[in-house]
Write a protein that holds these residues in place. Structure first.
Motif, PDB file in Angstrom:
ATOM      1  N   MET A   1      65.385   6.350   7.830  1.00 24.67           N
ATOM      2  CA  MET A   1      66.533   6.597   8.703  1.00 24.67           C
ATOM      3  C   MET A   1      67.055   8.030   8.534  1.00 24.67           C
ATOM      4  O   MET A   1      67.310   8.742   9.505  1.00 24.67           O
ATOM      5  N   ALA A   2      67.212   8.434   7.265  1.00 19.90           N
ATOM      6  CA  ALA A   2      67.704   9.783   6.997  1.00 19.90           C
ATOM      7  C   ALA A   2      66.727  10.820   7.530  1.00 19.90           C
ATOM      8  O   ALA A   2      67.134  11.851   8.083  1.00 19.90           O
ATOM      9  N   LEU A   3      65.425  10.554   7.345  1.00 21.93           N
ATOM     10  CA  LEU A   3      64.407  11.487   7.827  1.00 21.93           C
ATOM     11  C   LEU A   3      64.475  11.618   9.348  1.00 21.93           C
ATOM     12  O   LEU A   3      64.344  12.718   9.898  1.00 21.93           O
ATOM     13  N   ALA A   4      64.678  10.502  10.035  1.00 26.20           N
ATOM     14  CA  ALA A   4      64.758  10.535  11.490  1.00 26.20           C
ATOM     15  C   ALA A   4      65.950  11.373  11.951  1.00 26.20           C
ATOM     16  O   ALA A   4      65.860  12.109  12.943  1.00 26.20           O
ATOM     17  N   ILE A   5      67.076  11.276  11.241  1.00 22.26           N
ATOM     18  CA  ILE A   5      68.260  12.073  11.590  1.00 22.26           C
ATOM     19  C   ILE A   5      67.970  13.558  11.402  1.00 22.26           C
ATOM     20  O   ILE A   5      68.305  14.388  12.252  1.00 22.26           O
ATOM     21  N   ILE A   6      67.323  13.893  10.269  1.00 24.73           N
ATOM     22  CA  ILE A   6      66.975  15.300  10.004  1.00 24.73           C
ATOM     23  C   ILE A   6      66.033  15.819  11.081  1.00 24.73           C
ATOM     24  O   ILE A   6      66.192  16.948  11.582  1.00 24.73           O
ATOM     25  N   GLU A   7      65.058  15.009  11.466  1.00 17.30           N
ATOM     26  CA  GLU A   7      64.107  15.420  12.510  1.00 17.30           C
ATOM     27  C   GLU A   7      64.824  15.655  13.833  1.00 17.30           C
ATOM     28  O   GLU A   7      64.536  16.630  14.540  1.00 17.30           O
ATOM     29  N   ARG A   8      65.756  14.771  14.173  1.00 13.80           N
ATOM     30  CA  ARG A   8      66.500  14.941  15.421  1.00 13.80           C
ATOM     31  C   ARG A   8      67.288  16.256  15.418  1.00 13.80           C
ATOM     32  O   ARG A   8      67.257  17.008  16.395  1.00 13.80           O
ATOM     33  N   TYR A   9      67.974  16.509  14.317  1.00 13.19           N
ATOM     34  CA  TYR A   9      68.779  17.735  14.262  1.00 13.19           C
ATOM     35  C   TYR A   9      67.905  18.989  14.229  1.00 13.19           C
ATOM     36  O   TYR A   9      68.315  20.037  14.734  1.00 13.19           O
ATOM     37  N   PHE A  10      66.721  18.863  13.675  1.00 15.91           N
ATOM     38  CA  PHE A  10      65.809  20.009  13.721  1.00 15.91           C
ATOM     39  C   PHE A  10      65.357  20.271  15.154  1.00 15.91           C
ATOM     40  O   PHE A  10      65.288  21.430  15.581  1.00 15.91           O
ATOM     41  N   ILE A  11      65.087  19.222  15.906  1.00 21.89           N
ATOM     42  CA  ILE A  11      64.727  19.387  17.317  1.00 21.89           C
ATOM     43  C   ILE A  11      65.897  19.998  18.086  1.00 21.89           C
ATOM     44  O   ILE A  11      65.705  20.886  18.942  1.00 21.89           O
ATOM     45  N   TYR A  12      67.123  19.533  17.803  1.00 18.25           N
ATOM     46  CA  TYR A  12      68.299  20.133  18.449  1.00 18.25           C
ATOM     47  C   TYR A  12      68.371  21.628  18.128  1.00 18.25           C
ATOM     48  O   TYR A  12      68.617  22.466  19.012  1.00 18.25           O
ATOM     49  N   TRP A  13      68.169  21.958  16.853  1.00 19.85           N
ATOM     50  CA  TRP A  13      68.216  23.370  16.430  1.00 19.85           C
ATOM     51  C   TRP A  13      67.182  24.198  17.178  1.00 19.85           C
ATOM     52  O   TRP A  13      67.493  25.292  17.665  1.00 19.85           O
ATOM     53  N   LEU A  14      65.961  23.677  17.278  1.00 21.79           N
ATOM     54  CA  LEU A  14      64.911  24.392  18.002  1.00 21.79           C
ATOM     55  C   LEU A  14      65.295  24.610  19.459  1.00 21.79           C
ATOM     56  O   LEU A  14      65.092  25.702  20.016  1.00 21.79           O
ATOM     57  N   ALA A  15      65.839  23.580  20.085  1.00 23.61           N
ATOM     58  CA  ALA A  15      66.193  23.684  21.509  1.00 23.61           C
ATOM     59  C   ALA A  15      67.247  24.763  21.721  1.00 23.61           C
ATOM     60  O   ALA A  15      67.115  25.612  22.619  1.00 23.61           O
ATOM     61  N   TYR A  16      68.271  24.778  20.891  1.00 22.13           N
ATOM     62  CA  TYR A  16      69.340  25.764  21.058  1.00 22.13           C
ATOM     63  C   TYR A  16      68.872  27.165  20.662  1.00 22.13           C
ATOM     64  O   TYR A  16      69.291  28.163  21.277  1.00 22.13           O
ATOM     65  N   ALA A  17      68.024  27.251  19.653  1.00 24.16           N
ATOM     66  CA  ALA A  17      67.487  28.558  19.261  1.00 24.16           C
ATOM     67  C   ALA A  17      66.610  29.132  20.365  1.00 24.16           C
ATOM     68  O   ALA A  17      66.616  30.345  20.617  1.00 24.16           O
ATOM     69  N   PHE A  18      65.871  28.262  21.043  1.00 27.11           N
ATOM     70  CA  PHE A  18      65.041  28.729  22.160  1.00 27.11           C
ATOM     71  C   PHE A  18      65.907  29.160  23.341  1.00 27.11           C
ATOM     72  O   PHE A  18      65.648  30.193  23.969  1.00 27.11           O
ATOM     73  N   VAL A  19      66.940  28.387  23.645  1.00 26.07           N
ATOM     74  CA  VAL A  19      67.844  28.759  24.741  1.00 26.07           C
ATOM     75  C   VAL A  19      68.514  30.096  24.426  1.00 26.07           C
ATOM     76  O   VAL A  19      68.680  30.949  25.312  1.00 26.07           O
ATOM     77  N   GLY A  20      68.892  30.298  23.165  1.00 27.49           N
ATOM     78  CA  GLY A  20      69.485  31.579  22.771  1.00 27.49           C
ATOM     79  C   GLY A  20      68.513  32.725  22.965  1.00 27.49           C
ATOM     80  O   GLY A  20      68.893  33.801  23.451  1.00 27.49           O
ATOM     81  N   TRP A  21      67.250  32.499  22.607  1.00 28.99           N
ATOM     82  CA  TRP A  21      66.227  33.528  22.824  1.00 28.99           C
ATOM     83  C   TRP A  21      66.067  33.820  24.314  1.00 28.99           C
ATOM     84  O   TRP A  21      65.975  34.990  24.717  1.00 28.99           O
ATOM     85  N   ALA A  22      66.022  32.773  25.124  1.00 31.66           N
ATOM     86  CA  ALA A  22      65.871  32.963  26.570  1.00 31.66           C
ATOM     87  C   ALA A  22      67.067  33.719  27.144  1.00 31.66           C
ATOM     88  O   ALA A  22      66.911  34.587  28.018  1.00 31.66           O
ATOM     89  N   TRP A  23      68.271  33.416  26.660  1.00 31.11           N
ATOM     90  CA  TRP A  23      69.475  34.103  27.125  1.00 31.11           C
ATOM     91  C   TRP A  23      69.427  35.586  26.761  1.00 31.11           C
ATOM     92  O   TRP A  23      69.657  36.448  27.607  1.00 31.11           O
TER      93      TRP A  23
END
Length: 263
Positions: free
Chosen positions: A1-23
């Motif tokens: 369960m904890a691992l799944a939460i960490i994985e989700r937040y890592f995906i969120y981080w990647l998505a926002y980091a990519f949007v920041g790069w695109a911006w």
């Protein structure tokens, strides 16, 4: 369960980091009329955007008042930007951005427009983007989340390690470039170039030899820079126009001029 939460937040981080790069990259295309990879990492990511988004999502996710949310997001984003600028300068002896000429700046590390833009963007993240993104990631099968997060994490770690290694040697290599440019007496070369530009057309033939000498020395300086600085270090100098070295505030600009001269 904890691992799944960490994985989700890592995906969120990647998505926002990519949007920041695109911006950031899109702004560069609009303002400078050319494509420039504006990420600190070699891949299409701006980590500070990812960390900023996660901070506001976790700290302000339950704030319902849009004005309070906007102000709080602006404060958090600017605090993160200020601390990031300070940490990079302390650790690597370079300042990647400098807002010293901007209105209402604080030590050149943050300024009013950044507060307004990041505040508005982070407010949209908390109120609109994050619920939508959570719905998408929650719909993924567990095996898809595991594989995607694991693969992208490995790639990101390698990229981050390469980037940190390049930053760690940046100051030393800049010092070496400074000595090499001094040896080539580029200050005199710049003066000669200015004189040539002002020379009357009648003297053009007589100045041809001098111009060739200047070009030869500039070419040698260019090759020495390429031999001393890595591709990543040259890219950082090119994409961050206000990048400065703690040891020599004007060094990065001289390097940038030489590199652009031979493009």
């Amino acid at each position: 369960m904890a691992l799944a939460i960490i994985e989700r937040y890592f995906i969120y981080w990647l998505a926002y980091a990519f949007v920041g790069w695109a911006w950031e990259t899109g702004l560069s295309v609009v303002l400078r009329h050319r494509f420039e990879d504006r990420g600190v990492l070699n891949g299409p990511l701006c980590p500070i955007y990812g960390f900023g988004a996660l901070l506001v999502v976790t700290m302000l996710g339950d704030v319902a008042n849009p004005i309070a949310l906007f102000l709080s997001c602006g404060v958090i984003a600017c605090t993160l930007e200020y601390l990031s600028s300070w940490a990079i300068e302390v650790l690597f002896h370079v300042r990647l951005w400098d807002y010293a000429g901007k209105p209402f700046n604080i030590n050149g590390r943050v300024y009013l427009n950044g507060f307004l833009a990041f505040g508005a963007g982070a407010t949209a993240v908390v109120m609109v983007v994050q619920p939508w993104l959570e719905g998408i990631v929650d719909s993924w099968p567990p095996i898809a989340l595991d594989l995607t997060a694991s693969l992208l994490f490995a790639v990101t770690v390698v990229d981050a390690a390469i980037t940190v290694a390049g930053l760690a040697s940046f100051d030393t290599r800049l010092a070496r470039v400074a000595e090499e440019l001094k040896a080539l007496r580029l200050e005199q070369i710049r003066d000669i170039d200015a004189n040539i530009a002002r020379t009357d057309a009648r003297w053009e033939r007589r100045m041809t030899g001098m111009r060739d000498d200047v070009e030869a020395i500039a070419e040698e300086a260019h090759e020495r820079i390429r031999g001393t600085l890595s591709w990543q270090q040259r890219r950082l100098i090119r994409i961050f126009p206000s990048l400065t070295s703690s040891r020599d505030a004007g060094l990065a600009e001289r390097i940038r001029t030489l590199l652009s001269r031979r493009r």
